[in-house]
Design a protein around this motif. Structure first.
Motif, PDB file in Angstrom:
ATOM      1  N   LEU A  68      69.745  96.553 -22.443  1.00 20.37           N
ATOM      2  CA  LEU A  68      70.334  97.096 -23.668  1.00 20.37           C
ATOM      3  C   LEU A  68      71.442  96.166 -24.082  1.00 20.37           C
ATOM      4  O   LEU A  68      72.306  95.829 -23.274  1.00 20.37           O
ATOM      5  N   GLN A  69      71.432  95.764 -25.343  1.00 20.98           N
ATOM      6  CA  GLN A  69      72.517  94.905 -25.808  1.00 20.98           C
ATOM      7  C   GLN A  69      72.930  95.317 -27.202  1.00 20.98           C
ATOM      8  O   GLN A  69      72.097  95.405 -28.105  1.00 20.98           O
ATOM      9  N   VAL A  77      84.269  96.948 -30.231  1.00 23.69           N
ATOM     10  CA  VAL A  77      83.423  96.378 -29.185  1.00 23.69           C
ATOM     11  C   VAL A  77      82.781  95.104 -29.713  1.00 23.69           C
ATOM     12  O   VAL A  77      82.165  95.091 -30.768  1.00 23.69           O
ATOM     13  N   ASP A  78      82.937  94.053 -28.922  1.00 23.16           N
ATOM     14  CA  ASP A  78      82.419  92.758 -29.319  1.00 23.16           C
ATOM     15  C   ASP A  78      81.035  92.561 -28.687  1.00 23.16           C
ATOM     16  O   ASP A  78      80.123  92.024 -29.303  1.00 23.16           O
ATOM     17  N   LEU A  79      80.884  93.040 -27.460  1.00 24.98           N
ATOM     18  CA  LEU A  79      79.611  92.868 -26.760  1.00 24.98           C
ATOM     19  C   LEU A  79      79.459  93.969 -25.716  1.00 24.98           C
ATOM     20  O   LEU A  79      80.408  94.274 -24.996  1.00 24.98           O
ATOM     21  N   LEU A  80      78.274  94.558 -25.669  1.00 24.63           N
ATOM     22  CA  LEU A  80      77.946  95.545 -24.635  1.00 24.63           C
ATOM     23  C   LEU A  80      76.576  95.183 -24.099  1.00 24.63           C
ATOM     24  O   LEU A  80      75.616  95.061 -24.869  1.00 24.63           O
ATOM     25  N   VAL A  81      76.493  94.963 -22.804  1.00 19.32           N
ATOM     26  CA  VAL A  81      75.207  94.633 -22.175  1.00 19.32           C
ATOM     27  C   VAL A  81      75.032  95.478 -20.927  1.00 19.32           C
ATOM     28  O   VAL A  81      75.953  95.593 -20.121  1.00 19.32           O
ATOM     29  N   CYS A  82      73.860  96.107 -20.794  1.00 21.65           N
ATOM     30  CA  CYS A  82      73.530  96.825 -19.562  1.00 21.65           C
ATOM     31  C   CYS A  82      72.107  96.437 -19.209  1.00 21.65           C
ATOM     32  O   CYS A  82      71.276  96.283 -20.106  1.00 21.65           O
ATOM     33  N   ASP A  83      71.822  96.322 -17.927  1.00 23.60           N
ATOM     34  CA  ASP A  83      70.416  96.152 -17.581  1.00 23.60           C
ATOM     35  C   ASP A  83      70.044  96.945 -16.342  1.00 23.60           C
ATOM     36  O   ASP A  83      70.904  97.427 -15.595  1.00 23.60           O
ATOM     37  N   TYR A  84      68.736  97.113 -16.191  1.00 21.09           N
ATOM     38  CA  TYR A  84      68.139  97.923 -15.129  1.00 21.09           C
ATOM     39  C   TYR A  84      66.949  97.175 -14.579  1.00 21.09           C
ATOM     40  O   TYR A  84      66.113  96.696 -15.351  1.00 21.09           O
ATOM     41  N   ARG A  85      66.902  97.047 -13.256  1.00 19.01           N
ATOM     42  CA  ARG A  85      65.709  96.488 -12.629  1.00 19.01           C
ATOM     43  C   ARG A  85      65.522  97.166 -11.282  1.00 19.01           C
ATOM     44  O   ARG A  85      66.411  97.102 -10.428  1.00 19.01           O
ATOM     45  N   GLY A  86      64.397  97.813 -11.113  1.00 20.80           N
ATOM     46  CA  GLY A  86      64.077  98.450  -9.833  1.00 20.80           C
ATOM     47  C   GLY A  86      65.135  99.427  -9.345  1.00 20.80           C
ATOM     48  O   GLY A  86      65.437  99.467  -8.148  1.00 20.80           O
ATOM     49  N   LEU A  89      71.395  98.944 -11.469  1.00 25.60           N
ATOM     50  CA  LEU A  89      72.053  98.901 -12.783  1.00 25.60           C
ATOM     51  C   LEU A  89      73.284  98.011 -12.761  1.00 25.60           C
ATOM     52  O   LEU A  89      74.007  97.959 -11.761  1.00 25.60           O
ATOM     53  N   ARG A  90      73.548  97.372 -13.876  1.00 25.11           N
ATOM     54  CA  ARG A  90      74.825  96.676 -14.060  1.00 25.11           C
ATOM     55  C   ARG A  90      75.137  96.674 -15.544  1.00 25.11           C
ATOM     56  O   ARG A  90      74.250  96.929 -16.387  1.00 25.11           O
ATOM     57  N   GLY A  91      76.372  96.405 -15.889  1.00 25.50           N
ATOM     58  CA  GLY A  91      76.727  96.383 -17.301  1.00 25.50           C
ATOM     59  C   GLY A  91      78.168  95.961 -17.483  1.00 25.50           C
ATOM     60  O   GLY A  91      78.971  96.038 -16.554  1.00 25.50           O
ATOM     61  N   TYR A  92      78.487  95.472 -18.671  1.00 22.59           N
ATOM     62  CA  TYR A  92      79.882  95.203 -19.002  1.00 22.59           C
ATOM     63  C   TYR A  92      80.075  95.294 -20.509  1.00 22.59           C
ATOM     64  O   TYR A  92      79.119  95.288 -21.284  1.00 22.59           O
ATOM     65  N   LEU A  93      81.317  95.396 -20.870  1.00 22.11           N
ATOM     66  CA  LEU A  93      81.656  95.588 -22.277  1.00 22.11           C
ATOM     67  C   LEU A  93      82.888  94.747 -22.607  1.00 22.11           C
ATOM     68  O   LEU A  93      83.882  94.793 -21.882  1.00 22.11           O
ATOM     69  N   ARG A  94      82.797  93.967 -23.656  1.00 18.46           N
ATOM     70  CA  ARG A  94      83.929  93.127 -24.084  1.00 18.46           C
ATOM     71  C   ARG A  94      84.470  93.722 -25.373  1.00 18.46           C
ATOM     72  O   ARG A  94      83.692  94.038 -26.280  1.00 18.46           O
ATOM     73  N   HIS A  95      85.779  93.896 -25.450  1.00 17.96           N
ATOM     74  CA  HIS A  95      86.331  94.534 -26.653  1.00 17.96           C
ATOM     75  C   HIS A  95      87.735  94.047 -26.946  1.00 17.96           C
ATOM     76  O   HIS A  95      88.366  93.370 -26.140  1.00 17.96           O
ATOM     77  N   LEU A 118      71.522  98.023 -31.808  1.00 20.18           N
ATOM     78  CA  LEU A 118      71.211  98.130 -30.394  1.00 20.18           C
ATOM     79  C   LEU A 118      69.848  97.495 -30.165  1.00 20.18           C
ATOM     80  O   LEU A 118      68.868  97.917 -30.765  1.00 20.18           O
ATOM     81  N   ALA A 119      69.828  96.456 -29.341  1.00 17.24           N
ATOM     82  CA  ALA A 119      68.563  95.812 -28.998  1.00 17.24           C
ATOM     83  C   ALA A 119      68.111  96.338 -27.646  1.00 17.24           C
ATOM     84  O   ALA A 119      68.879  96.354 -26.688  1.00 17.24           O
ATOM     85  N   VAL A 120      66.874  96.807 -27.606  1.00 16.18           N
ATOM     86  CA  VAL A 120      66.290  97.347 -26.375  1.00 16.18           C
ATOM     87  C   VAL A 120      65.153  96.406 -25.987  1.00 16.18           C
ATOM     88  O   VAL A 120      64.209  96.229 -26.752  1.00 16.18           O
ATOM     89  N   THR A 121      65.260  95.780 -24.826  1.00  9.89           N
ATOM     90  CA  THR A 121      64.266  94.782 -24.423  1.00  9.89           C
ATOM     91  C   THR A 121      63.619  95.173 -23.104  1.00  9.89           C
ATOM     92  O   THR A 121      64.321  95.438 -22.124  1.00  9.89           O
ATOM     93  N   PHE A 122      62.306  95.239 -23.105  1.00  7.40           N
ATOM     94  CA  PHE A 122      61.556  95.489 -21.875  1.00  7.40           C
ATOM     95  C   PHE A 122      60.882  94.186 -21.454  1.00  7.40           C
ATOM     96  O   PHE A 122      60.120  93.607 -22.230  1.00  7.40           O
ATOM     97  N   ASP A 123      61.180  93.725 -20.257  1.00  7.41           N
ATOM     98  CA  ASP A 123      60.506  92.549 -19.691  1.00  7.41           C
ATOM     99  C   ASP A 123      59.621  93.027 -18.546  1.00  7.41           C
ATOM    100  O   ASP A 123      60.112  93.606 -17.584  1.00  7.41           O
ATOM    101  N   GLN A 124      58.324  92.785 -18.673  1.00  7.92           N
ATOM    102  CA  GLN A 124      57.385  93.176 -17.616  1.00  7.92           C
ATOM    103  C   GLN A 124      57.236  91.981 -16.683  1.00  7.92           C
ATOM    104  O   GLN A 124      56.821  90.913 -17.110  1.00  7.92           O
ATOM    105  N   ALA A 125      57.567  92.188 -15.409  1.00  2.34           N
ATOM    106  CA  ALA A 125      57.500  91.083 -14.453  1.00  2.34           C
ATOM    107  C   ALA A 125      56.059  90.671 -14.179  1.00  2.34           C
ATOM    108  O   ALA A 125      55.742  89.493 -14.088  1.00  2.34           O
ATOM    109  N   ALA A 126      55.171  91.659 -14.054  1.00  4.23           N
ATOM    110  CA  ALA A 126      53.795  91.364 -13.638  1.00  4.23           C
ATOM    111  C   ALA A 126      53.054  90.521 -14.677  1.00  4.23           C
ATOM    112  O   ALA A 126      52.335  89.596 -14.328  1.00  4.23           O
ATOM    113  N   THR A 127      53.261  90.813 -15.976  1.00  7.39           N
ATOM    114  CA  THR A 127      52.500  90.122 -17.011  1.00  7.39           C
ATOM    115  C   THR A 127      53.343  89.088 -17.747  1.00  7.39           C
ATOM    116  O   THR A 127      52.811  88.297 -18.520  1.00  7.39           O
ATOM    117  N   GLY A 128      54.662  89.103 -17.547  1.00  8.59           N
ATOM    118  CA  GLY A 128      55.539  88.189 -18.269  1.00  8.59           C
ATOM    119  C   GLY A 128      55.744  88.599 -19.718  1.00  8.59           C
ATOM    120  O   GLY A 128      56.351  87.872 -20.503  1.00  8.59           O
TER     121      GLY A 128
END
Ligand code: ZN
Length: 301
Positions: A68-69, A77-86, A89-95, A118-128
């Motif tokens: 999520l970005q 808020v200048d930048l908000l990024v969070c990600d999820y894998r398996g 979770l991690r994330g940070y926010l610049r403001h 809000l950009a929502v990006t799904f990256d599938q590892a198996a298929t790229g």
């Protein structure tokens, strides 16, 4: 506090609905501990992490990643990024702290993000494969932005609710996401995207009764909450996913990034101690890298 750092996926087969309940505790505190955020910023980052867990736990590919970005202009808020894998979770926010100080204690989403997407990006590892959807951050909350994302980008009627609560033991945040997949989620075209479908109206009314206090109540097990909401229907519960905080930054990667700069630029990056300092924005871990030495000038004697 056994309900913390978990995602519970479920289906309501007779209504063609699926959903997730998520609750974060220690994993959320670990993300927030990397930076000194003010309460309003902690709250919005907590909401974003719950959203990342709700969306990320839909990935069937265990190595897949959800990111999520927020892309913003003119807000605090200048930048908000969070990600999820398996489950991690991690994330940070610049403001801008000065702009934030000028706002009320409970600022509106529009004040925080200005003109934002809000950009929502799904990256599938198996298929790229990579799939990205972008929605304006113009609702009252990040949960509303997520509903817009599913309605606009995926044509799926969705409901999202998020609650954040500060307890003496730490922050607790929880969320519910519900979706209607009337034509089945496997394969077939979803041709009946209708917000007024009776199945969806029924499920959305029950799910919509979830309160922020319940969602973020560390003493309320997710299964109990699910039963309270949907006991009129047969609910199938899938295995619980454990959630955790983690960062994928590593010394070899940092050294590799620095190594791409020519030696004279590396020398200019070095501090008084002769080392290049690099901070990971997600976890605030500090790395030091020794600058490459410039090739010795050719001398003849
Ligand atoms: Zn890191």
């Amino acid at each position: 506090m056994t309900s913390l750092d978990q995602a519970l996926a479920f289906t309501i087969p007779a209504r063609h609905a699926r959903g997730r309940l998520v609750r974060l505790g220690p994993a959320l505190d670990a993300v927030l501990a990397a930076h000194k955020y003010s309460p309003a910023i902690e709250r919005v980052l907590a909401e974003a992490l719950v959203l990342a867990a709700l969306l990320g736990s839909t990935l069937k590919d265990a190595g897949g990643q959800l990111t999520l970005q927020a892309q913003t202009e003119g807000g605090v808020v200048d930048l908000l990024v969070c990600d999820y894998r398996g489950g991690v979770l991690r994330g940070y926010l610049r403001h801008d702290s000065e702009k934030l100080a000028a706002l009320p204690a409970d600022p509106l989403l529009v004040d925080l993000f200005g003109t934002g997407y809000l950009a929502v990006t799904f990256d599938q590892a198996a298929t790229g494969e990579r799939y990205q959807g972008i929605v304006p951050l113009d609702g009252a909350s990040l949960a509303e932005a997520a509903q817009s994302y599913f309605a606009q980008s995926e044509q799926i009627p969705s409901l999202a609710r998020i609650g954040v609560h500060r307890t003496p033991a730490g922050m607790v945040a929880g969320g519910l996401m519900l979706q209607h997949l009337p034509e089945g989620e496997e394969g077939r075209e979803r041709i009946h995207t209708r917000l007024d479908h009776p199945e969806w109206a029924h499920v959305a009314a029950l799910g919509g009764s979830a309160t922020a206090d319940e969602l973020a109540d560390p003493a309320l097990p997710l299964e109990t909450m699910l039963w309270r909401l949907f006991n009129e229907d047969e609910v199938r519960v899938l295995p619980t996913t454990a959630l955790a905080h983690g960062c994928r930054c590593d010394p070899a990667h940092v050294a590799g990034v620095i190594a791409r700069f020519p030696p004279d630029e590396q020398a200019a990056m070095a501090g008084p101690d002769g080392l290049i300092g690099v901070d990971c924005e997600f976890c605030a871990r500090h790395y030091t890298v020794e600058p490459a030495r410039a090739a010795a000038p050719f001398t003849s004697n």
